[in-house]
Scaffold this active site. Structure first.
Site, PDB file in Angstrom:
ATOM      1  N   CYS A   1       0.860  -1.194   0.000  1.00 29.53           N
ATOM      2  CA  CYS A   1       0.000   0.000   0.000  1.00 29.53           C
ATOM      3  C   CYS A   1       0.892   1.239   0.000  1.00 29.53           C
ATOM      4  O   CYS A   1       1.545   1.533   1.009  1.00 29.53           O
ATOM      5  CB  CYS A   1      -0.908  -0.008   1.229  1.00 29.53           C
ATOM      6  SG  CYS A   1      -1.980   1.428   1.321  1.00 29.53           S
TER       7      CYS A   1
ATOM      8  N   HIS B   1      -2.084  -4.728 -10.547  1.00 26.46           N
ATOM      9  CA  HIS B   1      -2.759  -3.554 -11.136  1.00 26.46           C
ATOM     10  C   HIS B   1      -2.984  -3.780 -12.615  1.00 26.46           C
ATOM     11  O   HIS B   1      -2.107  -4.327 -13.301  1.00 26.46           O
ATOM     12  CB  HIS B   1      -1.899  -2.296 -10.968  1.00 26.46           C
ATOM     13  CG  HIS B   1      -1.698  -1.927  -9.533  1.00 26.46           C
ATOM     14  ND1 HIS B   1      -2.566  -1.114  -8.844  1.00 26.46           N
ATOM     15  CD2 HIS B   1      -0.742  -2.295  -8.639  1.00 26.46           C
ATOM     16  CE1 HIS B   1      -2.152  -0.985  -7.590  1.00 26.46           C
ATOM     17  NE2 HIS B   1      -1.044  -1.702  -7.430  1.00 26.46           N
TER      18      HIS B   1
ATOM     19  N   GLU C   1     -10.253   0.096  -6.341  1.00 24.28           N
ATOM     20  CA  GLU C   1      -9.320  -0.786  -5.619  1.00 24.28           C
ATOM     21  C   GLU C   1      -9.925  -2.137  -5.280  1.00 24.28           C
ATOM     22  O   GLU C   1     -11.080  -2.219  -4.828  1.00 24.28           O
ATOM     23  CB  GLU C   1      -8.884  -0.126  -4.308  1.00 24.28           C
ATOM     24  CG  GLU C   1      -7.786   0.880  -4.497  1.00 24.28           C
ATOM     25  CD  GLU C   1      -7.097   1.215  -3.181  1.00 24.28           C
ATOM     26  OE1 GLU C   1      -6.880   0.312  -2.341  1.00 24.28           O
ATOM     27  OE2 GLU C   1      -6.792   2.397  -2.986  1.00 24.28           O
TER      28      GLU C   1
ATOM     29  N   CYS D   1      -4.392   5.894  -4.790  1.00 19.80           N
ATOM     30  CA  CYS D   1      -3.742   4.601  -4.593  1.00 19.80           C
ATOM     31  C   CYS D   1      -2.275   4.774  -4.983  1.00 19.80           C
ATOM     32  O   CYS D   1      -1.967   5.043  -6.156  1.00 19.80           O
ATOM     33  CB  CYS D   1      -4.422   3.540  -5.463  1.00 19.80           C
ATOM     34  SG  CYS D   1      -3.656   1.920  -5.343  1.00 19.80           S
TER      35      CYS D   1
ATOM     36  N   GLY E   1      -0.934   2.089  -7.185  1.00 19.46           N
ATOM     37  CA  GLY E   1      -1.604   2.274  -8.477  1.00 19.46           C
ATOM     38  C   GLY E   1      -0.964   3.402  -9.278  1.00 19.46           C
ATOM     39  O   GLY E   1      -0.813   3.298 -10.502  1.00 19.46           O
TER      40      GLY E   1
HETATM   41  N1  LIG Z   1      -6.433  -2.504  -2.524  1.00 19.28           N
HETATM   42  C1  LIG Z   1      -5.032  -2.845  -2.600  1.00 19.28           C
HETATM   43  C2  LIG Z   1      -4.271  -2.517  -1.343  1.00 19.28           C
HETATM   44  C3  LIG Z   1      -4.230  -1.027  -1.023  1.00 19.28           C
HETATM   45  C4  LIG Z   1      -3.442  -0.166  -2.026  1.00 19.28           C
HETATM   46  C5  LIG Z   1      -3.353   1.260  -1.584  1.00 19.28           C
HETATM   47  N2  LIG Z   1      -4.517   2.031  -1.482  1.00 19.28           N
HETATM   48  C6  LIG Z   1      -2.171   2.043  -2.122  1.00 19.28           C
HETATM   49  O1  LIG Z   1      -2.095   3.247  -1.805  1.00 19.28           O
HETATM   50  O2  LIG Z   1      -1.276   1.492  -2.762  1.00 19.28           O
HETATM   51  C7  LIG Z   1      -4.857  -4.347  -2.912  1.00 19.28           C
HETATM   52  O3  LIG Z   1      -5.681  -5.162  -2.479  1.00 19.28           O
HETATM   53  O4  LIG Z   1      -3.887  -4.685  -3.604  1.00 19.28           O
END
Ligand SMILES: N[C@@H](CCC[C@H](N)C(=O)O)C(=O)O
Length: 284
Positions: free
Chosen positions: A75, A168, A217, A226, A229
């Site tokens: 994250c 991603h 997400e 993200c 991301g």
């Molecule tokens: N939803 C993601 C984990 C969280 C990612 C985050 N918000 C970021 O800032 O990178 C997953 O399940 O891979």
């Protein structure tokens, strides 16, 4: 059970942070606690829960649980907030230190003001993973997924897949406000071609130094930002010859801007803010 917490956000991507240097939580309740805390009506309200803990391979460890209770591997916004938390609470006493996630060990650098508050954080996020089977995404092993046609519902998108320790899939669109975030985001997240699910990003390339970005997400739905991301988006834009490797790119997310640079040595550096919202006791 009474759990001390701090709520923090990175560009609006907000999590409940639990400091396991000073508190214990039972492993078997973590997923349930993430769901409870994230609920805005009966909990605190958040995109998920982050644990800050002692680690074997780094000065600090971080684990992330999405709003639905699933555990993510990494994250980006959580790493910047974790860096701010551990510096300001004295868990670390240097401005550069390492943080271990389930994906890898990263290097954090905090920029501190005269009041000893962390104003900005830079993280060396390590190298992106491009091999299809390591994203993971179904298809011919050993290939990379760059601008690949991807039929979904009645549409054919062209997608680029990148892992930043978490998966991603990035799609370029002509206008960010028309990105099919709410319609295709949830379908892409659970598409069977991504056996572990995926975070779905849509980007509009403004120039070779600027992107607009929106995300659906995995495990949390639409969020304001993200970090992993945004790193994946810059890698995807580079692989599609829209930006140049080794140049800083400003990524405009719904909640604010990040500066991302995919350096010549393949490491991706992310710089941005981290904020504390509140702290208190959660009654579980
Ligand atoms: N939803 C993601 C984990 C969280 C990612 C985050 N918000 C970021 O800032 O990178 C997953 O399940 O891979």
């Amino acid at each position: 059970m009474k759990i001390p917490f701090t709520k923090m956000h990175g560009l609006g991507n907000n999590y409940i942070y639990i400091d396991l240097f000073h508190t214990d939580l039972p492993e078997e309740r973590l997923s349930e606690l993430a769901v409870k805390m994230s609920n805005p009506n009966t909990g605190i309200g958040s995109d998920g829960m982050i644990l800050i803990h002692p680690a074997e391979k780094a000065e600090v460890g971080m684990r992330i649980f999405n709003k639905d209770g699933s555990e993510g591997m990494n994250c980006g916004n959580g790493l910047r907030c974790t860096a701010k938390y551990v510096y300001e609470t004295g868990i670390v006493n240097t401005k550069e230190f390492s943080i271990q996630t389930k994906a890898n060990v990263v290097h954090a650098i905090v920029k501190v003001n005269r009041d000893k508050e962390v104003e900005e954080v830079t993280i060396d996020m390590g190298e992106p993973i491009l091999q299809r089977e390591q994203i993971p995404m179904l298809g011919e092993a050993g290939t990379k997924v760059i601008n690949e046609p991807f039929q979904i519902a009645d549409e054919i998108l062209h997608v680029t897949a990148v892992s930043m320790g978490n998966p991603h899939v990035v799609t370029m669109v002509d206008a960010i406000d028309e990105a099919p975030l709410t319609t295709l985001g949830p379908i892409m997240e659970k598409d069977e071609r991504f056996p572990e699910g995926v975070n779905a990003e849509f980007i509009e390339v403004v120039s070779d130094e600027e992107l607009h970005f929106r995300v659906w997400e995995r495990g949390s739905g639409i969020t304001e930002a993200c970090g992993t991301g945004a790193c994946a988006a810059v890698v995807a834009a580079t692989l599609n010859n829209k930006v140049t490797k080794g140049k800083k790119v400003i990524v405009h997310l719904a909640g604010g801007d990040l500066v991302i640079e995919w350096k010549e040595d393949d490491h991706i550096w992310m710089t941005g803010g981290a904020e504390t919202i509140a702290s208190g006791i959660f009654y579980a």
